[in-house]
Each structure stands twice: as structure tokens, then as C-alpha cells.
Design a protein around this motif. Structure first.
Motif, PDB file in Angstrom:
ATOM      1  N   GLY A 163       0.795  -1.227   0.000  1.00  0.00           N
ATOM      2  CA  GLY A 163       0.000   0.000   0.000  1.00  0.00           C
ATOM      3  C   GLY A 163       0.823   1.270   0.000  1.00  0.00           C
ATOM      4  O   GLY A 163       0.426   2.274  -0.586  1.00  0.00           O
ATOM      5  N   THR A 164       1.993   1.238   0.636  1.00  0.00           N
ATOM      6  CA  THR A 164       2.808   2.448   0.667  1.00  0.00           C
ATOM      7  C   THR A 164       3.362   2.774  -0.718  1.00  0.00           C
ATOM      8  O   THR A 164       3.730   3.917  -0.971  1.00  0.00           O
ATOM      9  CB  THR A 164       3.971   2.336   1.671  1.00  0.00           C
ATOM     10  N   GLY A 165       3.364   1.801  -1.610  1.00  0.00           N
ATOM     11  CA  GLY A 165       3.763   2.082  -2.988  1.00  0.00           C
ATOM     12  C   GLY A 165       2.886   3.155  -3.603  1.00  0.00           C
ATOM     13  O   GLY A 165       3.356   3.980  -4.392  1.00  0.00           O
ATOM     14  N   ALA A 166       1.607   3.185  -3.230  1.00  0.00           N
ATOM     15  CA  ALA A 166       0.684   4.194  -3.750  1.00  0.00           C
ATOM     16  C   ALA A 166       1.027   5.587  -3.237  1.00  0.00           C
ATOM     17  O   ALA A 166       0.746   6.581  -3.895  1.00  0.00           O
ATOM     18  CB  ALA A 166      -0.756   3.839  -3.367  1.00  0.00           C
ATOM     19  N   LEU A 167       1.651   5.659  -2.068  1.00  0.00           N
ATOM     20  CA  LEU A 167       2.018   6.959  -1.517  1.00  0.00           C
ATOM     21  C   LEU A 167       3.205   7.577  -2.245  1.00  0.00           C
ATOM     22  O   LEU A 167       3.272   8.788  -2.416  1.00  0.00           O
ATOM     23  CB  LEU A 167       2.371   6.836  -0.027  1.00  0.00           C
ATOM     24  N   VAL A 168       4.171   6.730  -2.647  1.00  0.00           N
ATOM     25  CA  VAL A 168       5.427   7.249  -3.204  1.00  0.00           C
ATOM     26  C   VAL A 168       5.491   7.204  -4.726  1.00  0.00           C
ATOM     27  O   VAL A 168       6.426   7.731  -5.317  1.00  0.00           O
ATOM     28  CB  VAL A 168       6.646   6.506  -2.600  1.00  0.00           C
ATOM     29  N   GLU A 169       4.510   6.601  -5.368  1.00  0.00           N
ATOM     30  CA  GLU A 169       4.530   6.543  -6.832  1.00  0.00           C
ATOM     31  C   GLU A 169       4.195   7.919  -7.405  1.00  0.00           C
ATOM     32  O   GLU A 169       3.644   8.775  -6.710  1.00  0.00           O
ATOM     33  CB  GLU A 169       3.555   5.487  -7.343  1.00  0.00           C
ATOM     34  N   PRO A 170       4.526   8.160  -8.674  1.00  0.00           N
ATOM     35  CA  PRO A 170       4.185   9.451  -9.289  1.00  0.00           C
ATOM     36  C   PRO A 170       2.693   9.732  -9.141  1.00  0.00           C
ATOM     37  O   PRO A 170       1.851   8.862  -9.354  1.00  0.00           O
ATOM     38  CB  PRO A 170       4.563   9.249 -10.759  1.00  0.00           C
ATOM     39  N   GLY A 171       2.381  10.933  -8.703  1.00  0.00           N
ATOM     40  CA  GLY A 171       0.988  11.315  -8.470  1.00  0.00           C
ATOM     41  C   GLY A 171       0.527  11.048  -7.047  1.00  0.00           C
ATOM     42  O   GLY A 171      -0.526  11.519  -6.645  1.00  0.00           O
ATOM     43  N   GLY A 172       1.295  10.280  -6.270  1.00  0.00           N
ATOM     44  CA  GLY A 172       0.948  10.014  -4.877  1.00  0.00           C
ATOM     45  C   GLY A 172       1.295  11.213  -4.007  1.00  0.00           C
ATOM     46  O   GLY A 172       2.046  12.093  -4.416  1.00  0.00           O
ATOM     47  N   PRO A 173       0.772  11.249  -2.782  1.00  0.00           N
ATOM     48  CA  PRO A 173       1.034  12.393  -1.903  1.00  0.00           C
ATOM     49  C   PRO A 173       2.505  12.551  -1.520  1.00  0.00           C
ATOM     50  O   PRO A 173       2.926  13.635  -1.155  1.00  0.00           O
ATOM     51  CB  PRO A 173       0.162  12.129  -0.677  1.00  0.00           C
ATOM     52  N   LEU A 174       3.290  11.476  -1.611  1.00  0.00           N
ATOM     53  CA  LEU A 174       4.724  11.547  -1.300  1.00  0.00           C
ATOM     54  C   LEU A 174       5.544  11.087  -2.509  1.00  0.00           C
ATOM     55  O   LEU A 174       6.534  10.368  -2.366  1.00  0.00           O
ATOM     56  CB  LEU A 174       5.047  10.695  -0.071  1.00  0.00           C
ATOM     57  N   ALA A 175       5.136  11.518  -3.688  1.00  0.00           N
ATOM     58  CA  ALA A 175       5.831  11.119  -4.923  1.00  0.00           C
ATOM     59  C   ALA A 175       7.319  11.444  -4.830  1.00  0.00           C
ATOM     60  O   ALA A 175       7.705  12.529  -4.410  1.00  0.00           O
ATOM     61  CB  ALA A 175       5.214  11.842  -6.116  1.00  0.00           C
ATOM     62  N   GLY A 176       8.137  10.471  -5.184  1.00  0.00           N
ATOM     63  CA  GLY A 176       9.585  10.648  -5.160  1.00  0.00           C
ATOM     64  C   GLY A 176      10.239  10.263  -3.850  1.00  0.00           C
ATOM     65  O   GLY A 176      11.453  10.148  -3.766  1.00  0.00           O
ATOM     66  N   TRP A 177       9.470  10.064  -2.814  1.00  0.00           N
ATOM     67  CA  TRP A 177      10.025   9.640  -1.532  1.00  0.00           C
ATOM     68  C   TRP A 177      10.412   8.166  -1.626  1.00  0.00           C
ATOM     69  O   TRP A 177       9.990   7.455  -2.529  1.00  0.00           O
ATOM     70  CB  TRP A 177       8.995   9.813  -0.421  1.00  0.00           C
TER      71      TRP A 177
END
Length: 110
Positions: free
Chosen positions: A74-88
Motif C-alpha cells: 500500500g505504501t507504494g501508492a504513496l510514493v509513486e508518481p501522483g501520490g502524496p509523497l511522490a519521489g520519496w
């Protein structure tokens, strides 16, 4: 309920200040809304700083391993492009053994 530690780092250091501390609220909300296969985040405690964020997420899941795997996916959705933490980058997403074994109080005394 299973406790899973989560740590993420930004692509570059963040400036410190009130806006950084305020970032914990949106991240907590994003964690609570994650779509997880076979698990659900029931509570999350997020600490946000210039060097990244640390969280403990409490998940309802069939097992500790299922909770860990579901949150990691699930955390993949946070850091993927467009996610709230994109690039993290996710640097930790695993069960906290002190919490899982009910020994957090013992750890605090040591």
C-alpha cells in the motif's frame, strides 16, 4: 491488531518549520485511506521532520505477516508518481518487534 513501523525519506532534505510538522496530518489521512488487500489501517501515529517521516500503523489483518505485506504494498501508492509523497523512498516497513512482543515498556526502561 498488528503494529507496523514505517519510515520514508524525501528525495532531498525538507526545510524545517510549522509547514513540515503540519505535513503529518495529511500523511496520516493518506495512510488511513490506503486500499490494502486483506488488511485495514485502524490507527496511525506519524512523526514528520526535515529528514523524513516515521510512523507506527496499527492494522487489522489475518496475521502479522499479512499486515506487513499489505502495508508494504500500500505504501507504494504513496510514493509513486501522483501520490502524496511522490519521489520519496520507503526505507522501513516492518513489524516492530518490541510492540509485537508486548515489550515496549521494557524497551523504554532500558
Amino acid at each position: 491488531m498488528y503494529a507496523i513501523r514505517l519510515e520514508l525519506v524525501p528525495p532531498r532534505p525538507l526545510p524545517s518549520g510549522p509547514e513540515v510538522e503540519a505535513g503529518a496530518g495529511p500523511v496520516r489521512q493518506a495512510l488511513m485511506r490506503l486500499s490494502l488487500d486483506g488488511a485495514r489501517v485502524c490507527h496511525a501515529r506519524v512523526l514528520f521532520g526535515a529528514d523524513g517521516l516515521a510512523a507506527v500503523c496499527f492494522l487489522a489483518a489475518p496475521s502479522l505477516l499479512a499486515a506487513e505485506l499489505a502495508l508494504r504494498a500500500g505504501t507504494g501508492a504513496l510514493v509513486e508518481p501522483g501520490g502524496p509523497l511522490a519521489g520519496w523512498a520507503v526505507v522501513r516497513c516492518e513489524a516492530d518487534p518490541w510492540i509485537a512482543l508486548g515489550m515496549l515498556a521494557a524497551r523504554a526502561r532500558s
